[in-house]
Design an enzyme around this catalytic site. Sequence first.
Site, PDB file in Angstrom:
ATOM      1  N   SER A  24       1.317  39.072  -0.329  1.00 44.93           N
ATOM      2  CA  SER A  24       0.312  38.020   0.451  1.00 44.93           C
ATOM      3  C   SER A  24      -0.259  37.054  -1.028  1.00 44.93           C
ATOM      4  O   SER A  24      -0.535  35.605  -0.655  1.00 44.93           O
ATOM      5  CB  SER A  24      -0.909  38.911   1.237  1.00 44.93           C
ATOM      6  OG  SER A  24      -1.498  39.184   0.362  1.00 44.93           O
ATOM      7  N   ASP A  75      -9.800  38.810   0.264  1.00 45.82           N
ATOM      8  CA  ASP A  75      -8.794  39.151   0.194  1.00 45.82           C
ATOM      9  C   ASP A  75      -7.760  38.275  -0.588  1.00 45.82           C
ATOM     10  O   ASP A  75      -7.888  37.044  -0.548  1.00 45.82           O
ATOM     11  CB  ASP A  75      -8.475  39.342   2.189  1.00 45.82           C
ATOM     12  CG  ASP A  75      -7.406  40.123   1.651  1.00 45.82           C
ATOM     13  OD1 ASP A  75      -6.972  41.476   1.377  1.00 45.82           O
ATOM     14  OD2 ASP A  75      -6.916  40.303   2.490  1.00 45.82           O
TER      15      ASP A  75
END
Length: 170
Positions: A24, A75
């Site tokens: 990601s 994140d």
Amino acid sequence: MDRLPASGQLTTTPDDPKAVVTDSAAAATAWATGRRTYNGAISVDTDGNPLPTLGAQAKAAGKATGMVTTAQVTDASPAAFFANAADRGKQDEIARQYLADSTPDVILGGGEDWWLPAGTEGAFPDKPAEDTGEGSRGTKGNLIAKAKRSGYTYVTSAKEPDQARGGKLL
């Protein structure tokens, strides 16, 4: 969407000799910067040099900016739009960059632990019974207090943003 006059494509394959499948961090970097990088990197090139991010460019152009996520705000996916880090694990450094460098107007999601020094409880208790490994772990000082001094309203529930009046929201 099929009737729109134009479409675009983006390849998020990492520029990583060790991996052909993107994580990601590398995928979000491709979205946020238009450049491929190695897995684990957030908006840096393959040599670790910072890349201009979409969020920072929008802010520099005078636009209101922000992120809303169900993940931790530090994140990899949300971070790629407002921070640069050679290691996606440096979440307290990412939080610091939000306040010092890219200054998004809205930062909503989880991850309070990265904004507070280890051992400093915030709105959510450290080491709750359901997750005794959970706890504050930042190394950059009390970033929540710094955010408040910088004009952010700090909210910790879904109802609190309704009471916020203008300014920045964390």
